[in-house]
Design a protein around this motif. Structure first.
Motif, PDB file in Angstrom:
ATOM      1  N   LEU A 177      43.490  33.745  38.613  1.00 26.27           N
ATOM      2  CA  LEU A 177      42.459  34.527  38.377  1.00 26.27           C
ATOM      3  C   LEU A 177      41.565  35.202  39.353  1.00 26.27           C
ATOM      4  O   LEU A 177      40.736  36.538  39.712  1.00 26.27           O
ATOM      5  N   ALA A 178      40.626  35.063  40.226  1.00 26.29           N
ATOM      6  CA  ALA A 178      39.281  35.308  41.382  1.00 26.29           C
ATOM      7  C   ALA A 178      40.172  35.840  42.847  1.00 26.29           C
ATOM      8  O   ALA A 178      39.145  35.796  43.189  1.00 26.29           O
ATOM      9  N   HIS A 179      41.088  36.886  42.171  1.00 26.41           N
ATOM     10  CA  HIS A 179      41.291  37.316  43.555  1.00 26.41           C
ATOM     11  C   HIS A 179      41.616  39.005  42.868  1.00 26.41           C
ATOM     12  O   HIS A 179      42.288  39.306  42.010  1.00 26.41           O
ATOM     13  N   PRO A 180      41.129  39.981  43.519  1.00 36.19           N
ATOM     14  CA  PRO A 180      40.879  41.470  43.443  1.00 36.19           C
ATOM     15  C   PRO A 180      42.816  41.581  43.190  1.00 36.19           C
ATOM     16  O   PRO A 180      42.450  42.494  41.990  1.00 36.19           O
ATOM     17  N   LEU A 181      42.837  41.319  44.279  1.00 32.48           N
ATOM     18  CA  LEU A 181      44.248  42.227  43.606  1.00 32.48           C
ATOM     19  C   LEU A 181      45.494  41.419  42.908  1.00 32.48           C
ATOM     20  O   LEU A 181      46.365  42.883  42.266  1.00 32.48           O
ATOM     21  N   ARG A 182      45.159  40.171  42.464  1.00 39.37           N
ATOM     22  CA  ARG A 182      46.206  39.486  41.584  1.00 39.37           C
ATOM     23  C   ARG A 182      44.819  39.929  39.932  1.00 39.37           C
ATOM     24  O   ARG A 182      46.003  40.008  39.349  1.00 39.37           O
ATOM     25  N   LEU A 183      44.227  40.338  39.831  1.00 39.84           N
ATOM     26  CA  LEU A 183      44.078  41.389  38.859  1.00 39.84           C
ATOM     27  C   LEU A 183      44.414  43.000  38.827  1.00 39.84           C
ATOM     28  O   LEU A 183      44.520  43.253  37.540  1.00 39.84           O
ATOM     29  N   ARG A 184      43.977  43.411  39.554  1.00 44.12           N
ATOM     30  CA  ARG A 184      45.368  44.423  39.491  1.00 44.12           C
ATOM     31  C   ARG A 184      46.518  44.133  39.179  1.00 44.12           C
ATOM     32  O   ARG A 184      47.137  45.119  38.322  1.00 44.12           O
ATOM     33  N   MET A 185      47.129  43.222  40.107  1.00 45.39           N
ATOM     34  CA  MET A 185      49.264  43.547  39.580  1.00 45.39           C
ATOM     35  C   MET A 185      48.865  42.827  38.482  1.00 45.39           C
ATOM     36  O   MET A 185      49.636  43.616  37.774  1.00 45.39           O
ATOM     37  N   LEU A 186      47.851  42.405  37.253  1.00 45.37           N
ATOM     38  CA  LEU A 186      47.982  41.478  35.825  1.00 45.37           C
ATOM     39  C   LEU A 186      47.937  43.192  34.876  1.00 45.37           C
ATOM     40  O   LEU A 186      48.277  43.426  34.422  1.00 45.37           O
ATOM     41  N   SER A 187      46.966  44.240  35.595  1.00 43.25           N
ATOM     42  CA  SER A 187      47.032  45.293  34.608  1.00 43.25           C
ATOM     43  C   SER A 187      48.311  45.682  34.925  1.00 43.25           C
ATOM     44  O   SER A 187      48.394  47.104  34.058  1.00 43.25           O
ATOM     45  N   ALA A 202      58.211  42.468  42.215  1.00 43.49           N
ATOM     46  CA  ALA A 202      57.080  42.370  43.841  1.00 43.49           C
ATOM     47  C   ALA A 202      57.468  43.375  44.955  1.00 43.49           C
ATOM     48  O   ALA A 202      56.381  43.713  45.538  1.00 43.49           O
ATOM     49  N   ALA A 203      58.418  43.987  44.899  1.00 42.55           N
ATOM     50  CA  ALA A 203      58.759  45.831  45.932  1.00 42.55           C
ATOM     51  C   ALA A 203      57.632  46.279  45.472  1.00 42.55           C
ATOM     52  O   ALA A 203      57.126  47.281  45.443  1.00 42.55           O
ATOM     53  N   GLU A 204      58.036  46.489  43.672  1.00 44.80           N
ATOM     54  CA  GLU A 204      57.332  47.316  43.341  1.00 44.80           C
ATOM     55  C   GLU A 204      56.257  47.794  43.006  1.00 44.80           C
ATOM     56  O   GLU A 204      55.209  48.533  43.691  1.00 44.80           O
ATOM     57  N   LEU A 205      55.142  46.286  43.028  1.00 45.00           N
ATOM     58  CA  LEU A 205      54.072  45.690  43.094  1.00 45.00           C
ATOM     59  C   LEU A 205      53.561  46.411  44.880  1.00 45.00           C
ATOM     60  O   LEU A 205      52.327  47.116  44.882  1.00 45.00           O
ATOM     61  N   ALA A 206      54.065  45.467  45.609  1.00 44.99           N
ATOM     62  CA  ALA A 206      53.680  46.359  46.954  1.00 44.99           C
ATOM     63  C   ALA A 206      53.730  47.696  47.303  1.00 44.99           C
ATOM     64  O   ALA A 206      53.093  47.894  47.381  1.00 44.99           O
ATOM     65  N   ARG A 207      54.456  48.712  46.773  1.00 44.35           N
ATOM     66  CA  ARG A 207      54.423  50.038  47.143  1.00 44.35           C
ATOM     67  C   ARG A 207      52.942  50.080  46.446  1.00 44.35           C
ATOM     68  O   ARG A 207      52.651  51.327  46.725  1.00 44.35           O
ATOM     69  N   GLU A 208      52.890  50.581  44.671  1.00 41.08           N
ATOM     70  CA  GLU A 208      51.806  50.497  44.427  1.00 41.08           C
ATOM     71  C   GLU A 208      50.463  50.279  44.641  1.00 41.08           C
ATOM     72  O   GLU A 208      49.600  51.311  44.953  1.00 41.08           O
ATOM     73  N   LEU A 209      50.503  48.494  45.470  1.00 44.73           N
ATOM     74  CA  LEU A 209      49.224  48.060  45.690  1.00 44.73           C
ATOM     75  C   LEU A 209      48.767  48.772  46.970  1.00 44.73           C
ATOM     76  O   LEU A 209      48.231  48.154  47.973  1.00 44.73           O
ATOM     77  N   ASP A 210      50.023  49.224  48.068  1.00 45.16           N
ATOM     78  CA  ASP A 210      49.923  49.400  49.517  1.00 45.16           C
ATOM     79  C   ASP A 210      49.705  48.028  50.472  1.00 45.16           C
ATOM     80  O   ASP A 210      48.646  48.185  51.127  1.00 45.16           O
ATOM     81  N   VAL A 211      50.386  47.263  49.849  1.00 43.38           N
ATOM     82  CA  VAL A 211      50.205  45.963  51.051  1.00 43.38           C
ATOM     83  C   VAL A 211      51.787  45.661  50.969  1.00 43.38           C
ATOM     84  O   VAL A 211      52.888  46.207  49.992  1.00 43.38           O
ATOM     85  N   SER A 212      52.601  44.648  51.343  1.00 39.76           N
ATOM     86  CA  SER A 212      53.546  44.036  52.325  1.00 39.76           C
ATOM     87  C   SER A 212      53.776  43.570  51.008  1.00 39.76           C
ATOM     88  O   SER A 212      53.144  42.761  49.756  1.00 39.76           O
ATOM     89  N   HIS A 213      55.422  43.465  51.417  1.00 37.92           N
ATOM     90  CA  HIS A 213      56.126  43.184  50.267  1.00 37.92           C
ATOM     91  C   HIS A 213      56.010  41.788  50.058  1.00 37.92           C
ATOM     92  O   HIS A 213      55.963  40.455  49.164  1.00 37.92           O
ATOM     93  N   ALA A 214      55.180  40.874  51.011  1.00 35.44           N
ATOM     94  CA  ALA A 214      55.438  39.083  51.266  1.00 35.44           C
ATOM     95  C   ALA A 214      54.209  39.095  50.830  1.00 35.44           C
ATOM     96  O   ALA A 214      54.014  38.641  49.864  1.00 35.44           O
ATOM     97  N   LEU A 215      53.171  39.302  51.165  1.00 41.24           N
ATOM     98  CA  LEU A 215      51.691  39.633  50.263  1.00 41.24           C
ATOM     99  C   LEU A 215      52.105  39.919  48.640  1.00 41.24           C
ATOM    100  O   LEU A 215      50.988  38.855  47.919  1.00 41.24           O
ATOM    101  N   ALA A 216      52.351  40.629  48.013  1.00 40.87           N
ATOM    102  CA  ALA A 216      52.553  40.666  46.489  1.00 40.87           C
ATOM    103  C   ALA A 216      53.685  39.271  46.203  1.00 40.87           C
ATOM    104  O   ALA A 216      53.190  39.446  45.289  1.00 40.87           O
ATOM    105  N   SER A 217      54.839  39.249  46.966  1.00 37.81           N
ATOM    106  CA  SER A 217      54.926  38.360  46.489  1.00 37.81           C
ATOM    107  C   SER A 217      55.219  36.891  45.802  1.00 37.81           C
ATOM    108  O   SER A 217      54.771  35.977  45.351  1.00 37.81           O
ATOM    109  N   GLN A 218      53.859  36.252  46.991  1.00 39.61           N
ATOM    110  CA  GLN A 218      52.683  35.268  47.914  1.00 39.61           C
ATOM    111  C   GLN A 218      52.401  35.916  46.225  1.00 39.61           C
ATOM    112  O   GLN A 218      51.528  34.486  45.406  1.00 39.61           O
ATOM    113  N   HIS A 219      50.923  36.617  46.320  1.00 36.83           N
ATOM    114  CA  HIS A 219      50.009  36.438  44.954  1.00 36.83           C
ATOM    115  C   HIS A 219      50.698  36.767  43.521  1.00 36.83           C
ATOM    116  O   HIS A 219      50.660  35.825  42.380  1.00 36.83           O
ATOM    117  N   LEU A 220      52.192  37.191  43.576  1.00 35.88           N
ATOM    118  CA  LEU A 220      52.952  37.055  41.754  1.00 35.88           C
ATOM    119  C   LEU A 220      53.167  35.520  41.617  1.00 35.88           C
ATOM    120  O   LEU A 220      53.193  35.312  40.646  1.00 35.88           O
TER     121      LEU A 220
END
Length: 172
Positions: free
Chosen positions: A11-21, A30-48
């Motif tokens: 929970l202690a990462h702002p990107l993961r809090l946004r993902m939960l929201s 992960a692809a949808e989250l990456a687009r919404e958060l403007d991050v790479s697919h790899a980074l979104a997948s890692q956090h997911l």
């Protein structure tokens, strides 16, 4: 930090809090989250994966998309934030970062509510207000829709309310 609760660390990462929201009202990949958060697919997948590993998200569906398998995840309902005590400083820092980021995206001229207070109230008043705040948070979460749903607006909500250690003075 090695003995910190794994859920709290996730929970202690702002990107993961946004993902939960974002995944609260409906499943996202992960692809949808990456687009919404403007991050790479790899980074979104890692956090997911990190969120899934500690049980904060669950696989909601798998579907075929563009010749591959797309996994869509949903936030596990309920909030592990309310009763966290040991990690309060970590959560506060994460929430402060999230609040700064959201404040930068505030809609021009929009109405909102901002409160900062340190108050003394009787215990029954506190319990009443705490319960109502929890109910309001639940109501907002239940009303949430997936990102960009027609006729919706994005909201930023950050809230912490808790009793403080205080100096008790003798009654006169």
């Amino acid at each position: 930090m090695t003995d910190t609760d794994p859920v709290l660390r996730a929970l202690a990462h702002p990107l993961r809090l946004r993902m939960l929201s974002l995944m609260w009202p409906g499943p996202m990949s992960a692809a949808e989250l990456a687009r919404e958060l403007d991050v790479s697919h790899a980074l979104a997948s890692q956090h997911l994966r990190r969120l899934a590993a500690v049980g904060l998200v669950e696989l909601a569906e798998e579907r075929t998309r563009r010749g591959g398998r797309e996994r869509r995840y949903l936030t596990v309902q309920g909030t592990p934030l309310s009763d966290q005590h040991d990690g309060t400083p970590m959560l506060v820092e994460t929430m402060a970062n999230t609040l700064r980021e959201r404040a930068g995206r505030r809609a021009e001229g929009s109405e909102g509510v901002t409160v900062d207070a340190e108050l003394w109230v009787d215990p029954q008043t506190w319990e009443n207000i705490r319960s109502r705040l929890a109910d309001l948070a639940t109501e907002l979460h239940e009303a949430a829709r997936p990102p960009h749903t027609p006729d919706t607006i994005p909201l930023g909500v950050s809230m912490m309310a808790f009793p403080l250690r205080g100096v008790t003075r003798p009654q006169k």
